[in-house]
Design an enzyme around this catalytic site. Structure first.
Site, PDB file in Angstrom:
ATOM      1  N   HIS A 167       0.823  -1.209   0.000  1.00 18.47           N
ATOM      2  CA  HIS A 167       0.000   0.000   0.000  1.00 18.47           C
ATOM      3  C   HIS A 167       0.860   1.263   0.000  1.00 18.47           C
ATOM      4  O   HIS A 167       1.940   1.297   0.597  1.00 18.47           O
ATOM      5  CB  HIS A 167      -1.029   0.002   1.130  1.00 18.47           C
ATOM      6  CG  HIS A 167      -0.485   0.039   2.522  1.00 18.47           C
ATOM      7  ND1 HIS A 167      -0.241   1.217   3.197  1.00 18.47           N
ATOM      8  CD2 HIS A 167      -0.163  -0.948   3.382  1.00 18.47           C
ATOM      9  CE1 HIS A 167       0.197   0.936   4.418  1.00 18.47           C
ATOM     10  NE2 HIS A 167       0.267  -0.371   4.555  1.00 18.47           N
ATOM     11  N   GLU A 173      -5.000   1.897   2.576  1.00 19.55           N
ATOM     12  CA  GLU A 173      -5.013   0.707   3.428  1.00 19.55           C
ATOM     13  C   GLU A 173      -5.233   1.089   4.880  1.00 19.55           C
ATOM     14  O   GLU A 173      -5.953   0.431   5.620  1.00 19.55           O
ATOM     15  CB  GLU A 173      -3.696  -0.061   3.284  1.00 19.55           C
ATOM     16  CG  GLU A 173      -3.694  -1.432   3.942  1.00 19.55           C
ATOM     17  CD  GLU A 173      -3.212  -1.445   5.388  1.00 19.55           C
ATOM     18  OE1 GLU A 173      -3.343  -2.484   6.040  1.00 19.55           O
ATOM     19  OE2 GLU A 173      -2.709  -0.412   5.883  1.00 19.55           O
ATOM     20  N   GLU A 174      -4.600   2.188   5.290  1.00 20.56           N
ATOM     21  CA  GLU A 174      -4.616   2.586   6.704  1.00 20.56           C
ATOM     22  C   GLU A 174      -5.989   3.054   7.173  1.00 20.56           C
ATOM     23  O   GLU A 174      -6.236   3.154   8.373  1.00 20.56           O
ATOM     24  CB  GLU A 174      -3.582   3.695   6.956  1.00 20.56           C
ATOM     25  CG  GLU A 174      -2.145   3.300   6.634  1.00 20.56           C
ATOM     26  CD  GLU A 174      -1.569   2.281   7.598  1.00 20.56           C
ATOM     27  OE1 GLU A 174      -2.281   1.852   8.520  1.00 20.56           O
ATOM     28  OE2 GLU A 174      -0.396   1.919   7.414  1.00 20.56           O
ATOM     29  N   ASP A 213      -0.252   4.441   0.915  1.00 16.59           N
ATOM     30  CA  ASP A 213      -0.568   5.469   1.914  1.00 16.59           C
ATOM     31  C   ASP A 213       0.149   5.215   3.226  1.00 16.59           C
ATOM     32  O   ASP A 213       0.630   4.118   3.494  1.00 16.59           O
ATOM     33  CB  ASP A 213      -2.085   5.527   2.164  1.00 16.59           C
ATOM     34  CG  ASP A 213      -2.627   4.259   2.801  1.00 16.59           C
ATOM     35  OD1 ASP A 213      -2.240   3.150   2.376  1.00 16.59           O
ATOM     36  OD2 ASP A 213      -3.435   4.356   3.750  1.00 16.59           O
ATOM     37  N   ASP A 227       3.790  -6.315   3.674  1.00 16.78           N
ATOM     38  CA  ASP A 227       3.311  -5.258   4.570  1.00 16.78           C
ATOM     39  C   ASP A 227       3.505  -5.654   6.031  1.00 16.78           C
ATOM     40  O   ASP A 227       2.789  -5.188   6.904  1.00 16.78           O
ATOM     41  CB  ASP A 227       1.814  -5.005   4.258  1.00 16.78           C
ATOM     42  CG  ASP A 227       1.265  -3.773   4.959  1.00 16.78           C
ATOM     43  OD1 ASP A 227       2.069  -2.902   5.354  1.00 16.78           O
ATOM     44  OD2 ASP A 227       0.037  -3.699   5.116  1.00 16.78           O
TER      45      ASP A 227
END
Ligand SMILES: [Zn+2]
Length: 412
Positions: free
Chosen positions: A83, A180-181, A85, A203
């Site tokens: 991801h 994602e966050e 972000d 990740d």
């Protein structure tokens, strides 16, 4: 000092602010600035000669394919996802990474004046980085290793394959996601267009980390109805919803985030609001084990039922809704996906450490949507905070692991 490709990539990517936002999480991407990294990755993949490079104008996803260079078409297509972000928790603006060579294993002073220090006692995994080189922050931002370390590693892997045609491999798919966050990383992920038979999110944490299990998760809302009267004349009449909510909390098993770890599940009161008349409390319920998870939800409902017997029907009202499920039940059907990753680590001289994620992952949702997707390490830790760090040698090792994994897949 000259750096390897993966580290060059990483130092370039962390300087681009890609913080996502809870407030605007009704749209994807939640922040326009995430597109800056997406467009850069699109350009870099195009320049490297990857195929089918796509930038999803609407939602900011980036996809690319490194086509198979083998004759047989039986080799599975393997995907890698990271991801773009960074967490809304701490600023990702003007990240100023600093390299510490030959780390001495001691506490790291990030900012002398503001007394911002990364203590080994808080981050014991630092001990394994002694003698290696670290990348840390200046104490004013997060680093963005979560998950730009994963992005940098996938990009270095892609570059290696595209510049070494003599290395035989099947189809390799690359995907970079926004948000994602804030829980929307795979909301608009194009599984079909991505084109992989299965994938890995890159990740995770320290070198060797690997997981294919996460929580089963539910959210629960407790509404307590009280009765408000003048406190001076309340004897035998007032029913204080605040105290009743407290009683409910005490009646639950004492299993909460603060006193559980590993495979232990919990009940967690996350938010509470109200007065004498009414209290609304939001809980989350978590457990890796499906049966125990169901039992927890039943216990929660039963607690309200029991208290209603004492205080009258309708005093305690509970609604419970499932949020996500443990991907283990899906991945277990094809355990070779996990075994291959473990083997790729061993080939690189790294002992895999398989643990259960105490949270959710994008891979969980993808796994239930048809793209099995365990999670592997990035070589960074201390995520979502100023103390975040990444280990240079470990990140380089992870590129090697990704290439090993592609090699193992090609032989199957
Ligand atoms: Zn992450």
């Amino acid at each position: 000092m000259t750096y390897s490709k993966v580290i060059e990539n990483f130092l370039r990517y962390v300087k681009i602010d890609t913080q996502s936002s809870e407030e605007s999480s009704d749209k994807v991407p939640s922040t326009e600035k995430q597109r800056n990294l997406a467009k850069l990755l699109y350009q870099e993949l195009t320049d490297l000669g990857a195929e089918n490079v796509r930038y999803d104008e609407e939602h900011g996803y980036v996809y690319a394919v490194i086509p198979s260079n083998m004759d047989q078409d039986k080799v599975p297509a393997v995907g890698f996802i990271a991801h773009m972000d960074t967490s809304p928790a701490v600023s990702g603006e003007n990240v100023n990474p600093r390299v510490i060579e030959n780390y001495d294993g001691k506490d790291i002073i990030l900012n002398q004046e503001a007394n911002i220090v990364t203590c080994v006692s808080d981050f014991p995994m630092l001990k394994s980085c002694r003698g290696k080189s670290l990348i840390v922050t200046d104490g004013s931002t997060l680093l963005g290793g979560d998950d730009k370390a994963g992005v940098a590693e996938i990009m270095a892997m892609a570059e290696y394959l595209l510049t070494h045609p003599e290395v035989k491999h099947g189809k390799v798919c690359v995907g970079f996601t926004p948000d994602e966050e804030v829980g929307n990383g795979v909301e608009y992920f194009d599984i079909k267009g991505f084109g992989a038979d299965y994938a890995y999110t890159v990740d995770g944490g320290m070198l060797g980390d690997m997981s294919y299990e996460c929580f089963n998760a539910a959210g629960a809302v407790l509404t307590v109805t009280g009765k408000s009267v003048h406190p001076g004349y309340a004897k035998n009449v007032m029913r204080n919803a605040i105290k009743l909510a407290y009683e409910f909390q005490r009646a639950l098993p004492d299993e909460c985030p603060e006193n559980t770890e590993g495979y232990e599940g919990f009940y967690h009161v996350d938010h509470m609001k109200g007065n004498v008349e009414e209290v609304v409390a939001e809980y989350i319920i978590r457990d890796h084990d499906k049966a125990k998870f169901e039992e927890r939800k039943a216990v929660f409902a039963k607690t309200a039922e029991n208290l209603n017997k004492k205080y009258g029907e309708g005093t305690f009202h509970v609604t419970i809704s499932d949020s996500y499920s443990n991907m283990r039940e899906m991945i277990e059907q094809k355990m070779y996906i996990v075994d291959n990753a473990a083997e790729a680590m061993r080939q690189a001289g790294v002992e895999p450490v398989i643990s259960a994620i105490r949270g959710g992952t994008d891979g969980a949702r993808l796994s239930f949507d048809g793209l099995l997707c365990p999670n592997i390490c990035t070589g960074s830790e201390g995520h979502h905070g100023r103390n975040e760090f990444a280990c240079i040698e470990d990140m380089e090792k992870i590129v090697e692991i990704l290439l090993n994994l592609i090699g193992i897949t090609a032989k199957q």
